[in-house]
Design a protein around this motif. Sequence first.
Motif, mmCIF file in Angstrom:
data_model
loop_
_atom_site.group_PDB
_atom_site.id
_atom_site.type_symbol
_atom_site.label_atom_id
_atom_site.label_comp_id
_atom_site.label_asym_id
_atom_site.label_seq_id
_atom_site.Cartn_x
_atom_site.Cartn_y
_atom_site.Cartn_z
ATOM 1 N N SER A 144 63.713 26.967 39.942
ATOM 2 C CA SER A 144 64.421 26.102 40.880
ATOM 3 C C SER A 144 65.731 25.608 40.279
ATOM 4 N N HIS A 145 65.709 25.282 38.983
ATOM 5 C CA HIS A 145 66.946 24.847 38.329
ATOM 6 C C HIS A 145 67.901 26.019 38.146
ATOM 7 N N ASP A 146 67.370 27.182 37.781
ATOM 8 C CA ASP A 146 68.211 28.358 37.592
ATOM 9 C C ASP A 146 68.880 28.776 38.896
ATOM 10 N N LEU A 147 68.137 28.686 40.010
ATOM 11 C CA LEU A 147 68.666 29.124 41.293
ATOM 12 C C LEU A 147 69.530 28.061 41.955
ATOM 13 N N ALA A 148 69.098 26.806 41.854
ATOM 14 C CA ALA A 148 69.840 25.742 42.517
ATOM 15 C C ALA A 148 71.188 25.495 41.854
ATOM 16 N N GLY A 149 71.271 25.710 40.529
ATOM 17 C CA GLY A 149 72.527 25.478 39.809
ATOM 18 C C GLY A 149 73.693 26.279 40.354
ATOM 19 N N PRO A 150 73.564 27.609 40.476
ATOM 20 C CA PRO A 150 74.671 28.409 41.027
ATOM 21 C C PRO A 150 75.045 28.009 42.454
ATOM 22 N N PHE A 151 74.041 27.690 43.278
ATOM 23 C CA PHE A 151 74.347 27.279 44.652
ATOM 24 C C PHE A 151 75.147 25.991 44.662
ATOM 25 N N ALA A 152 74.761 25.042 43.779
ATOM 26 C CA ALA A 152 75.491 23.778 43.706
ATOM 27 C C ALA A 152 76.926 24.012 43.245
ATOM 28 N N MET A 153 77.099 24.938 42.284
ATOM 29 C CA MET A 153 78.449 25.249 41.798
ATOM 30 C C MET A 153 79.283 25.897 42.902
ATOM 31 N N MET A 154 78.674 26.801 43.672
ATOM 32 C CA MET A 154 79.391 27.451 44.774
ATOM 33 C C MET A 154 79.794 26.439 45.833
ATOM 34 N N GLU A 155 78.909 25.465 46.067
ATOM 35 C CA GLU A 155 79.234 24.428 47.045
ATOM 36 C C GLU A 155 80.432 23.607 46.583
ATOM 37 N N GLN A 156 80.462 23.272 45.289
ATOM 38 C CA GLN A 156 81.593 22.515 44.746
ATOM 39 C C GLN A 156 82.878 23.337 44.798
ATOM 40 N N LEU A 157 82.772 24.624 44.469
ATOM 41 C CA LEU A 157 83.957 25.494 44.515
ATOM 42 C C LEU A 157 84.485 25.623 45.936
ATOM 43 N N ALA A 158 83.537 25.708 46.903
ATOM 44 C CA ALA A 158 83.962 25.806 48.299
ATOM 45 C C ALA A 158 84.726 24.541 48.708
ATOM 46 N N GLY A 159 84.246 23.387 48.237
ATOM 47 C CA GLY A 159 84.940 22.143 48.542
ATOM 48 C C GLY A 159 86.319 22.093 47.908
ATOM 49 N N TYR A 160 86.405 22.591 46.663
ATOM 50 C CA TYR A 160 87.697 22.611 45.959
ATOM 51 C C TYR A 160 88.696 23.518 46.679
ATOM 52 N N VAL A 161 88.226 24.725 47.032
ATOM 53 C CA VAL A 161 89.104 25.671 47.729
ATOM 54 C C VAL A 161 89.519 25.094 49.077
ATOM 55 N N GLY A 162 88.571 24.401 49.767
ATOM 56 C CA GLY A 162 88.897 23.814 51.070
ATOM 57 C C GLY A 162 90.035 22.817 50.978
#
Length: 363
Positions: A144-162
Amino acid sequence: MPDFSTLFRPLAEHSQVLYFVYHLEARQFLYVSPAYETILGRPATAVNEEWPNLLALVHPDDQAYAEGCFRHLLHGTFLEDVELRLLHPDGRVQHLCFAVSRVSESAGCSYLSGTVHDYTSTREYLDNADRFNKKKNATLEILSHDLAGPFAMMEQLAGYVGEKILPLQDTKLNELLRMMKTTCQDSISLIRDFVDNEFMESSHVELKIERVDMVAELREMLEEYQRSEEHLAKNFLFRPESPSAYIEVDNNKFMQVMNNLISNAIKFTPDGGQIEVSVVEEPGRVVVSVVDNGIGIPEQLMPVLFDRFTPARRPGLRGEKTTGLGMSIIKTIVELHQGQIHCQSVEQQGTTFTIELPRKEPA
């Protein structure tokens, strides 16, 4: 009235369960059924001569427990589901399960009668099931930590790009980024819901109490986390005070409690941090602690930490969500064991959870 001993004799003579009668004052067996030879591999006719040798085979970790059970019988009348191990000279460990009653007919005429069955195959099956269950729970948390970490990072990157593309006023790009953020949030929620549901269901099941070595059980659990230290970016330490610490608990439920406490420590400990589990035996109790050097818990949240749907719930450092039920369920399971749980925390220094469990072995 029929002679009940005569009626039960065919059962005793043909059963794979050992039946026995022991005269306390004479210190000798008056009867052992034929299963004695099957279970212990010794002639039934020599039971009184062999008895000291059999006592010498009792596993060192079980000797004090066996003596406590015997003392209990001297003052009580019945014990059942008492499991003891025999350590044979060839290293083989045999698990025996006893049910014993004490009957006093008159002064100087007291008897112990009961049954013994070889529990070895069943115990090995249960131990394997417990082993895989602990591995499953730890693996779920790790994944759960291994999988949730990348998703959380992608969400932050999406916010940054937005934020960067706001001047473009591109509706299609904005919609794609919104979809990315929503997909990441839903994926993180799905992962945590799956793991959390596994734990929440545990509080609604009746406890199955058994005598376990808490040191051995926790060592086995921590080994799973230690194998994943590189992926989790945390260091896991196990510090038992003694080689073993026997206590009566529902092993599956308590290991879920420990797994959940370790999982919380992972959520709130930065990369490179340390999580330590310790076991200490004290008079009348066993104390288990989980210590981390994470971000800690704000002082104003401590009084409501164990409340159901607690306002103390916070997302993890990687955005892991929480329902606010975990600590409440942990407290419920600990209290079902007549235990207590305490928390000490200092912000930016770490958190310590301490569980005190009473020892219930016969005294």
